[in-house]
Design an enzyme around this catalytic site. Structure first.
Site, mmCIF file in Angstrom:
data_model
loop_
_atom_site.group_PDB
_atom_site.id
_atom_site.type_symbol
_atom_site.label_atom_id
_atom_site.label_comp_id
_atom_site.label_asym_id
_atom_site.label_seq_id
_atom_site.Cartn_x
_atom_site.Cartn_y
_atom_site.Cartn_z
ATOM 1 N N ASN A 9 0.877 -1.174 0.000
ATOM 2 C CA ASN A 9 0.000 0.000 0.000
ATOM 3 C C ASN A 9 0.914 1.224 0.000
ATOM 4 O O ASN A 9 1.513 1.546 1.030
ATOM 5 C CB ASN A 9 -0.898 -0.030 1.248
ATOM 6 C CG ASN A 9 -1.785 1.200 1.345
ATOM 7 O OD1 ASN A 9 -1.807 2.027 0.435
ATOM 8 N ND2 ASN A 9 -2.508 1.311 2.445
ATOM 9 N N LYS A 11 0.170 4.248 -0.176
ATOM 10 C CA LYS A 11 -0.445 5.411 0.488
ATOM 11 C C LYS A 11 -0.173 6.680 -0.340
ATOM 12 O O LYS A 11 -0.126 6.600 -1.563
ATOM 13 C CB LYS A 11 0.048 5.512 1.935
ATOM 14 C CG LYS A 11 -0.149 4.187 2.698
ATOM 15 C CD LYS A 11 0.067 4.301 4.163
ATOM 16 C CE LYS A 11 -0.168 2.942 4.830
ATOM 17 N NZ LYS A 11 -0.047 2.984 6.280
ATOM 18 N N HIS A 94 -9.416 1.204 4.898
ATOM 19 C CA HIS A 94 -8.137 1.390 5.595
ATOM 20 C C HIS A 94 -8.347 2.304 6.807
ATOM 21 O O HIS A 94 -9.131 3.242 6.757
ATOM 22 C CB HIS A 94 -7.088 1.974 4.647
ATOM 23 C CG HIS A 94 -5.712 1.863 5.224
ATOM 24 N ND1 HIS A 94 -5.240 2.736 6.172
ATOM 25 C CD2 HIS A 94 -4.735 0.948 5.028
ATOM 26 C CE1 HIS A 94 -4.020 2.357 6.532
ATOM 27 N NE2 HIS A 94 -3.686 1.273 5.843
ATOM 28 N N GLU A 96 -6.622 4.607 7.935
ATOM 29 C CA GLU A 96 -6.365 6.034 7.686
ATOM 30 C C GLU A 96 -7.575 6.701 7.053
ATOM 31 O O GLU A 96 -7.787 7.896 7.217
ATOM 32 C CB GLU A 96 -5.096 6.183 6.836
ATOM 33 C CG GLU A 96 -3.858 5.902 7.681
ATOM 34 C CD GLU A 96 -2.712 5.242 6.958
ATOM 35 O OE1 GLU A 96 -2.681 5.260 5.721
ATOM 36 O OE2 GLU A 96 -1.846 4.673 7.657
ATOM 37 N N GLU A 166 -5.284 -5.068 10.337
ATOM 38 C CA GLU A 166 -4.252 -4.067 10.603
ATOM 39 C C GLU A 166 -4.544 -3.378 11.931
ATOM 40 O O GLU A 166 -5.349 -2.438 11.977
ATOM 41 C CB GLU A 166 -4.228 -3.021 9.482
ATOM 42 C CG GLU A 166 -3.955 -3.588 8.102
ATOM 43 C CD GLU A 166 -3.413 -2.529 7.151
ATOM 44 O OE1 GLU A 166 -2.370 -2.782 6.555
ATOM 45 O OE2 GLU A 166 -4.012 -1.446 7.034
ATOM 46 N N GLY A 172 2.760 2.016 10.901
ATOM 47 C CA GLY A 172 3.733 3.092 10.777
ATOM 48 C C GLY A 172 4.426 3.440 12.080
ATOM 49 O O GLY A 172 5.108 4.455 12.181
ATOM 50 N N SER A 212 3.601 -2.364 10.332
ATOM 51 C CA SER A 212 5.057 -2.472 10.551
ATOM 52 C C SER A 212 5.618 -3.835 10.176
ATOM 53 O O SER A 212 6.545 -4.343 10.815
ATOM 54 C CB SER A 212 5.416 -2.119 12.008
ATOM 55 O OG SER A 212 5.031 -0.782 12.290
HETATM 56 P P1 13P Z 1 3.157 0.141 7.701
HETATM 57 O O1 13P Z 1 3.683 -1.116 7.080
HETATM 58 O O2 13P Z 1 3.899 1.368 7.263
HETATM 59 O O3 13P Z 1 3.026 0.027 9.183
HETATM 60 O O4 13P Z 1 1.662 0.336 7.131
HETATM 61 C C1 13P Z 1 0.775 -0.723 7.171
HETATM 62 C C2 13P Z 1 -0.440 -0.333 6.434
HETATM 63 O O5 13P Z 1 -1.208 0.513 6.862
HETATM 64 C C3 13P Z 1 -0.695 -0.991 5.155
HETATM 65 O O6 13P Z 1 -1.960 -0.682 4.665
#
Ligand code: 13P
Length: 249
Positions: A9, A11, A94, A96, A166, A172, A212
């Protein structure tokens, strides 16, 4: 036997040249890979990246889609548009988008049903906040999101749905769920899907872990019986680290 499914992803990262370069690097790096791969690319670079991944073993994914068809919906991107440029998959729900943009489970459910009805594959993200986990509510949150977001989705359509667990506190942050904790929730989610559908659907559904995940911890996570892949953020932004995760198995 479920196939490993590793997805990146991206982002809101990269410029156009960087997006194309990363996609080219991944096509070369993964051409002999044995697993299923997908990259979730920012809308504005989807078309350019589509030209690069065409004919490869990497599926093209978007990071969101409108719940409605083409029409007067300023700023929205439809399933029709995504398919038109060669996009096969969409990441929905997601955290976010849930927590920064305020997407509700009702809206996510509409998007899931629209994407599936129009022939796109869906990666549905679910997961609890740190406060949910500390209050002992992680399972309840995941069960609620699965029930609400998959409402109206048929057992047949579940063949085109991947779940990404997740935990929001692991995204992150460098904090990964322990393999045992992640396995426990994955198993819980699979059992919940069995209740919503059937054991057969639950046995077949791919459940990715996200939060992560990196080359150093991919193996112990992917070793768990109910962890079938990963949805990778930061480590998906470089060919080297994403390739390593993709080639763990
Ligand atoms: P990270 O791998 O940066 O923690 O992000 C995970 C994520 O949100 C994938 O959609």
């Amino acid at each position: 036997m479920r196939q490993y499914y590793i997805a990146g992803n991206w982002k809101m990262n990269k410029n156009k040249a960087e997006a194309v370069e990363l996609a080219k690097g991944l096509v070369a790096a993964l051409k002999d890979g044995k697993n299923k791969y997908m990259i979730g690319v920012p809308y504005v670079y989807l078309d350019a990246v589509a030209q690069v991944v065409k004919g490869s073993n990497i599926q093209l994914g978007a990071q969101d889609v409108a719940a409605t068809s083409n029409g007067a919906h300023t700023g929205e991107i439809s399933t029709e548009m995504l398919k038109d440029i060669g996009c096969q998959t969409v990441i929905l729900g997601h955290s976010e988008r849930r927590h920064e943009i305020g997407e509700s489970d009702e809206l996510i459910n509409k998007k899931v049903r629209k994407a599936l009805a129009d022939g796109l594959d869906v990666v549905l993200c679910i997961g609890e906040l740190l406060s949910d986990r500390e209050a002992g509510n992680a399972e309840d949150v995941c069960a609620f999101q699965l029930s609400a977001d998959l409402s109206g989705v048929t057992a047949e359509q579940m063949a085109k749905v991947t779940i990404a667990y997740e935990p929001v506190w692991a995204i992150g942050t460098g904090k990964t769920a322990t393999p045992a904790d992640a396995q426990a929730i994955h198993k819980f989610c699979r059992d919940h899907i069995a209740k919503l559908y059937s054991k057969d659907v639950a046995d077949k559904v791919i459940i990715q872990y996200g939060g992560s995940m990196k080359p150093e911890n991919a193996q112990e996570l992917l070793n768990q019986p109910d962890i079938d892949g990963g949805l990778i953020g930061g480590a998906a932004l470089k060919v080297e680290s994403f390739e390593k995760i993709c080639k763990t198995y």
